[in-house]
Scaffold this motif. Structure first.
Motif, PDB file in Angstrom:
ATOM      1  N   ALA A 200      -0.131  -3.462  -8.812  1.00  0.00           N
ATOM      2  CA  ALA A 200       0.225  -2.931  -7.507  1.00  0.00           C
ATOM      3  C   ALA A 200       1.650  -3.321  -7.149  1.00  0.00           C
ATOM      4  O   ALA A 200       2.166  -4.327  -7.659  1.00  0.00           O
ATOM      5  N   ALA A 201       2.267  -2.539  -6.283  1.00  0.00           N
ATOM      6  CA  ALA A 201       3.634  -2.809  -5.838  1.00  0.00           C
ATOM      7  C   ALA A 201       3.685  -2.783  -4.316  1.00  0.00           C
ATOM      8  O   ALA A 201       3.046  -1.927  -3.685  1.00  0.00           O
ATOM      9  N   GLY A 202       4.456  -3.716  -3.743  1.00  0.00           N
ATOM     10  CA  GLY A 202       4.533  -3.785  -2.295  1.00  0.00           C
ATOM     11  C   GLY A 202       5.752  -4.536  -1.814  1.00  0.00           C
ATOM     12  O   GLY A 202       6.565  -4.999  -2.625  1.00  0.00           O
ATOM     13  N   PRO A 203       5.881  -4.703  -0.482  1.00  0.00           N
ATOM     14  CA  PRO A 203       7.085  -5.251   0.108  1.00  0.00           C
ATOM     15  C   PRO A 203       7.099  -6.759   0.320  1.00  0.00           C
ATOM     16  O   PRO A 203       8.082  -7.293   0.839  1.00  0.00           O
ATOM     17  N   ALA A 204       6.052  -7.466  -0.043  1.00  0.00           N
ATOM     18  CA  ALA A 204       6.032  -8.911   0.198  1.00  0.00           C
ATOM     19  C   ALA A 204       5.261  -9.618  -0.915  1.00  0.00           C
ATOM     20  O   ALA A 204       4.349  -9.046  -1.517  1.00  0.00           O
ATOM     21  N   LEU A 205       5.627 -10.866  -1.142  1.00  0.00           N
ATOM     22  CA  LEU A 205       4.972 -11.673  -2.173  1.00  0.00           C
ATOM     23  C   LEU A 205       3.698 -12.275  -1.576  1.00  0.00           C
ATOM     24  O   LEU A 205       3.742 -13.260  -0.843  1.00  0.00           O
ATOM     25  N   THR A 206       2.589 -11.665  -1.905  1.00  0.00           N
ATOM     26  CA  THR A 206       1.319 -12.102  -1.371  1.00  0.00           C
ATOM     27  C   THR A 206       0.193 -11.639  -2.293  1.00  0.00           C
ATOM     28  O   THR A 206       0.381 -10.713  -3.083  1.00  0.00           O
ATOM     29  N   LEU A 207      -0.967 -12.257  -2.166  1.00  0.00           N
ATOM     30  CA  LEU A 207      -2.150 -11.815  -2.905  1.00  0.00           C
ATOM     31  C   LEU A 207      -3.093 -11.034  -1.997  1.00  0.00           C
ATOM     32  O   LEU A 207      -4.245 -10.781  -2.356  1.00  0.00           O
ATOM     33  N   TRP A 208      -2.585 -10.663  -0.835  1.00  0.00           N
ATOM     34  CA  TRP A 208      -3.362  -9.874   0.109  1.00  0.00           C
ATOM     35  C   TRP A 208      -3.212  -8.405  -0.270  1.00  0.00           C
ATOM     36  O   TRP A 208      -2.124  -7.834  -0.149  1.00  0.00           O
ATOM     37  N   ASP A 209      -4.265  -7.752  -0.697  1.00  0.00           N
ATOM     38  CA  ASP A 209      -4.128  -6.413  -1.251  1.00  0.00           C
ATOM     39  C   ASP A 209      -3.676  -5.377  -0.222  1.00  0.00           C
ATOM     40  O   ASP A 209      -3.053  -4.381  -0.587  1.00  0.00           O
ATOM     41  N   ALA A 210      -3.941  -5.620   1.049  1.00  0.00           N
ATOM     42  CA  ALA A 210      -3.539  -4.661   2.073  1.00  0.00           C
ATOM     43  C   ALA A 210      -2.024  -4.534   2.182  1.00  0.00           C
ATOM     44  O   ALA A 210      -1.514  -3.563   2.746  1.00  0.00           O
ATOM     45  N   ASN A 211      -1.309  -5.489   1.621  1.00  0.00           N
ATOM     46  CA  ASN A 211       0.149  -5.467   1.671  1.00  0.00           C
ATOM     47  C   ASN A 211       0.746  -4.469   0.680  1.00  0.00           C
ATOM     48  O   ASN A 211       1.894  -4.076   0.817  1.00  0.00           O
ATOM     49  N   TYR A 212      -0.033  -4.070  -0.295  1.00  0.00           N
ATOM     50  CA  TYR A 212       0.505  -3.284  -1.405  1.00  0.00           C
ATOM     51  C   TYR A 212       0.321  -1.788  -1.173  1.00  0.00           C
ATOM     52  O   TYR A 212      -0.758  -1.324  -0.809  1.00  0.00           O
ATOM     53  N   ASN A 213       1.429  -1.053  -1.422  1.00  0.00           N
ATOM     54  CA  ASN A 213       1.449   0.375  -1.121  1.00  0.00           C
ATOM     55  C   ASN A 213       1.067   1.251  -2.301  1.00  0.00           C
ATOM     56  O   ASN A 213       0.558   2.354  -2.124  1.00  0.00           O
ATOM     57  N   TYR A 214       1.376   0.758  -3.502  1.00  0.00           N
ATOM     58  CA  TYR A 214       1.193   1.584  -4.692  1.00  0.00           C
ATOM     59  C   TYR A 214       0.272   0.875  -5.674  1.00  0.00           C
ATOM     60  O   TYR A 214       0.378  -0.342  -5.865  1.00  0.00           O
ATOM     61  N   TRP A 215      -0.587   1.663  -6.300  1.00  0.00           N
ATOM     62  CA  TRP A 215      -1.595   1.107  -7.200  1.00  0.00           C
ATOM     63  C   TRP A 215      -1.690   1.933  -8.475  1.00  0.00           C
ATOM     64  O   TRP A 215      -1.529   3.155  -8.465  1.00  0.00           O
ATOM     65  N   GLY A 216      -1.961   1.228  -9.571  1.00  0.00           N
ATOM     66  CA  GLY A 216      -2.253   1.921 -10.817  1.00  0.00           C
ATOM     67  C   GLY A 216      -3.727   2.258 -10.894  1.00  0.00           C
ATOM     68  O   GLY A 216      -4.502   1.963  -9.980  1.00  0.00           O
ATOM     69  N   GLN A 217      -4.108   2.868 -12.014  1.00  0.00           N
ATOM     70  CA  GLN A 217      -5.490   3.306 -12.204  1.00  0.00           C
ATOM     71  C   GLN A 217      -6.393   2.206 -12.727  1.00  0.00           C
ATOM     72  O   GLN A 217      -7.626   2.331 -12.649  1.00  0.00           O
ATOM     73  N   GLY A 218      -5.803   1.166 -13.258  1.00  0.00           N
ATOM     74  CA  GLY A 218      -6.590   0.034 -13.726  1.00  0.00           C
ATOM     75  C   GLY A 218      -6.809   0.029 -15.227  1.00  0.00           C
ATOM     76  O   GLY A 218      -6.738   1.061 -15.897  1.00  0.00           O
ATOM     77  N   THR A 219      -7.073  -1.169 -15.740  1.00  0.00           N
ATOM     78  CA  THR A 219      -7.415  -1.347 -17.146  1.00  0.00           C
ATOM     79  C   THR A 219      -8.540  -2.378 -17.216  1.00  0.00           C
ATOM     80  O   THR A 219      -8.501  -3.399 -16.530  1.00  0.00           O
TER      81      THR A 219
END
Length: 119
Positions: A94-113
């Motif tokens: 995931a990619a986002g604007p702050a260094l955190t492990l809080w998933d709500a902070n992240y705007n972009y997500w991959g499909q997963g592996t």
């Protein structure tokens, strides 16, 4: 927009290692932090590790000392050593604007592996 594509998942025995990769494309210059998250069956998604543009990192206590997050250009990696059956999960980048492990902070997500660790 930022596109994220994960790779490197697989099946391994307990004690083994895997290296996950996340290839980022698009407006990657706008990304400050990239993280790895996972979701095990029947459980909530949890943050595993994250890294920002300065190379600062954070880890979940459950993986500290076993997993290492790193980055090179727009790509991010997760080296996973001493894997345990409880590490079995779908792993997401995931990619986002702050260094955190809080998933709500992240705007972009991959499909997963998928990562599966057998005992």
């Amino acid at each position: 927009q930022v596109q994220l594509v994960e790779s490197g998942g697989g099946s391994v025995q307990a004690g083994g290692s895997l290296r996950l990769s996340c290839a980022a494309s698009g407006y990657t210059y706008s990304v400050y932090s990239m993280g790895w998250f996972r979701r095990a069956p029947g459980k909530e998604r949890e943050g595993v590790a994250a890294i920002n543009t300065y190379g600062s990192t954070i880890y979940a206590s459950s993986v500290k000392g076993r997993f290492t997050i790193s980055k090179e250009n727009a790509n991010v990696y997760l080296q996973m050593n001493s894997l345990k059956p409880e590490d079995t999960a779908m792993y997401y980048c995931a990619a986002g604007p702050a260094l955190t492990l809080w998933d709500a902070n992240y705007n972009y997500w991959g499909q997963g592996t998928q990562v599966t660790v057998s005992s």
